[in-house]
Scaffold this motif. Structure first.
Motif, PDB file in Angstrom:
ATOM      1  N   ASP A  28      18.021  43.846  53.925  1.00 22.84           N
ATOM      2  CA  ASP A  28      19.025  44.749  54.491  1.00 22.84           C
ATOM      3  C   ASP A  28      18.718  45.099  55.945  1.00 22.84           C
ATOM      4  N   ALA A  29      17.450  45.188  56.284  1.00 21.57           N
ATOM      5  CA  ALA A  29      17.083  45.539  57.654  1.00 21.57           C
ATOM      6  C   ALA A  29      17.624  44.517  58.650  1.00 21.57           C
ATOM      7  N   ILE A  30      17.626  43.255  58.246  1.00 18.63           N
ATOM      8  CA  ILE A  30      18.134  42.198  59.122  1.00 18.63           C
ATOM      9  C   ILE A  30      19.653  42.167  59.118  1.00 18.63           C
ATOM     10  N   THR A  31      20.243  42.079  57.951  1.00 25.78           N
ATOM     11  CA  THR A  31      21.693  41.891  57.875  1.00 25.78           C
ATOM     12  C   THR A  31      22.468  43.124  58.347  1.00 25.78           C
ATOM     13  N   ASN A  32      21.910  44.321  58.199  1.00 27.37           N
ATOM     14  CA  ASN A  32      22.622  45.533  58.605  1.00 27.37           C
ATOM     15  C   ASN A  32      22.437  45.881  60.076  1.00 27.37           C
ATOM     16  N   ASN A  33      21.349  45.436  60.692  1.00 26.48           N
ATOM     17  CA  ASN A  33      21.065  45.818  62.079  1.00 26.48           C
ATOM     18  C   ASN A  33      21.276  44.694  63.092  1.00 26.48           C
ATOM     19  N   TYR A  34      21.405  43.478  62.624  1.00 27.83           N
ATOM     20  CA  TYR A  34      21.443  42.319  63.522  1.00 27.83           C
ATOM     21  C   TYR A  34      22.523  42.453  64.588  1.00 27.83           C
ATOM     22  N   ASP A  35      23.751  42.732  64.180  1.00 29.40           N
ATOM     23  CA  ASP A  35      24.870  42.771  65.132  1.00 29.40           C
ATOM     24  C   ASP A  35      24.754  43.926  66.124  1.00 29.40           C
ATOM     25  N   GLU A  36      23.947  44.928  65.796  1.00 32.04           N
ATOM     26  CA  GLU A  36      23.785  46.075  66.683  1.00 32.04           C
ATOM     27  C   GLU A  36      22.613  45.913  67.647  1.00 32.04           C
ATOM     28  N   ILE A  37      21.659  45.043  67.295  1.00 36.17           N
ATOM     29  CA  ILE A  37      20.470  44.935  68.146  1.00 36.17           C
ATOM     30  C   ILE A  37      20.369  43.612  68.904  1.00 36.17           C
ATOM     31  N   LEU A  38      20.777  42.512  68.281  1.00 37.78           N
ATOM     32  CA  LEU A  38      20.579  41.210  68.945  1.00 37.78           C
ATOM     33  C   LEU A  38      21.416  41.029  70.208  1.00 37.78           C
ATOM     34  N   PRO A  39      22.740  41.259  70.172  1.00 38.34           N
ATOM     35  CA  PRO A  39      23.530  41.066  71.404  1.00 38.34           C
ATOM     36  C   PRO A  39      23.041  41.906  72.582  1.00 38.34           C
ATOM     37  N   PRO A  40      22.826  43.240  72.413  1.00 41.42           N
ATOM     38  CA  PRO A  40      22.333  44.007  73.565  1.00 41.42           C
ATOM     39  C   PRO A  40      20.909  43.623  73.982  1.00 41.42           C
ATOM     40  N   LEU A  41      20.090  43.194  73.029  1.00 40.65           N
ATOM     41  CA  LEU A  41      18.736  42.786  73.369  1.00 40.65           C
ATOM     42  C   LEU A  41      18.748  41.512  74.211  1.00 40.65           C
ATOM     43  N   LEU A  42      19.511  40.523  73.779  1.00 42.73           N
ATOM     44  CA  LEU A  42      19.583  39.269  74.541  1.00 42.73           C
ATOM     45  C   LEU A  42      20.222  39.495  75.908  1.00 42.73           C
ATOM     46  N   LYS A  43      21.265  40.334  75.937  1.00 38.97           N
ATOM     47  CA  LYS A  43      21.926  40.627  77.212  1.00 38.97           C
ATOM     48  C   LYS A  43      20.987  41.377  78.143  1.00 38.97           C
ATOM     49  N   GLY A  44      20.215  42.305  77.594  1.00 44.55           N
ATOM     50  CA  GLY A  44      19.280  43.068  78.406  1.00 44.55           C
ATOM     51  C   GLY A  44      18.186  42.185  78.996  1.00 44.55           C
TER      52      GLY A  44
END
Length: 309
Positions: free
Chosen positions: A186-202
């Motif tokens: 759940d930690a991956i599937t629930n948080n992925y869309d909220e953390i990966l895009p801004p992390l990669l963009k940052g």
């Protein structure tokens, strides 16, 4: 035992409890629902009062109305209890029935415990990985049961995965990002869309050369050391599911290390950002913190306790 004998026993028990006898009906109470079977065997439903109005069979025990429920009756200062309830998610003010917990806290405890166990044994679906365009590799573990009993095998990649990484991932990046299920799917599937895009963009906006993100199934933290060596990456970031707590099954951690080595790296060489989820450190906020951490690690060429110097 026939229906008449069952009815007789039920009425006798109700009599001992001081309950009024029912004429031609059997009353059954379960999970806050009063289910009545009439003489024809047809079931009828009547909600039982419980302080929340009623508990329906479709209610989610993890919803706010149950989390914020106050079980202390006839309090001298109810407003104090209400204010206290707003300050924490801890299991306080649940009330009691003699030495035992009341029904709602007991059901919530069971539901939260089940949710925590479920997220450990669930698998990240191949369809989810395909949707997010993530290359999948795996450790030397073959299934979840082995993952829980052989953590040593979760720290090393299998041979096929090593080859997949070498063939598909960018070499010598400044920052390599890996996502792993760990102990919480759940930690991956629930948080992925909220953390990966801004992390990669940052990381991109910071002008950093970022490697190819991929998914590591059945991974343990130390697996990032071997990945870092394979790809000759400077900063290695591993987003991995944390061991779930009671009722908190979505917590993510980021383990960061500068140029790891499979033989000499120790745990104090890692920097950890934990408790990443909606109820802890929000994923978007964590992404910004991780970007700044990566920049600092590259500037100081260190991680863990090496950053303190």
């Amino acid at each position: 035992m026939n229906e008449a004998q069952i009815e007789s026993i039920v009425q006798a028990v109700l009599g001992e409890l001081g309950e009024a006898k029912n004429s031609g009906t059997i009353t059954e109470v379960a999970a806050g629902i009063v289910s009545q079977l009439d003489a024809t065997g047809k079931a009828t439903q009547a909600p039982r009062s419980n302080g929340l109005g009623c508990i329906e069979l479709t209610d989610d025990l993890a919803s706010d109305k149950f989390k914020n429920w106050i079980g202390v009756k006839n309090a001298n200062k109810p407003d104090v209890n209400e204010n206290m309830r707003k300050q924490t998610t801890a299991r306080i003010l649940v009330g009691r029935c003699g030495p035992r917990p009341t029904t709602i806290p007991l059901l919530r405890f069971s539901a939260d415990h089940s949710r925590s166990k479920d997220t450990v044994i669930k698998e990240v679906a191949p369809e989810w990985l395909e949707k997010h365009r993530l290359l999948e590799v795996k450790s030397q573990i073959t299934n979840k049961e082995q993952y829980l009993t052989r953590p040593d095998l979760g720290r090393r990649l299998d041979e096929e995965s090593k080859q997949l990484i070498l063939e598909n991932c960018k070499k010598s990046p400044q920052v390599q990002l890996v996502v792993s299920d760990g102990l919480s799917t759940d930690a991956i599937t629930n948080n992925y869309d909220e953390i990966l895009p801004p992390l990669l963009k940052g990381l991109e906006n910071a002008g950093l050369n970022v490697g190819t993100p991929f998914f590591l199934r059945y991974g343990r933290v130390k697996a990032q050391d071997e990945i870092g060596e394979l790809l000759d990456a400077e900063v290695n970031l591993l987003l991995i599911g944390e061991r779930p707590g009671l009722g908190q099954s979505e917590s993510l951690s980021c383990y960061a290390i500068y140029r790891p080595n499979t033989t000499t790296t120790v745990e104090s060489d890692r920097t950890v950002i934990s408790n990443i989820h909606a109820g802890g450190t929000p994923p978007v906020e964590a992404a910004a913190v991780i970007v700044e951490l990566a920049r600092e690690m590259l500037a100081k060429k260190a991680s863990g306790i090496g950053l303190k110097g």
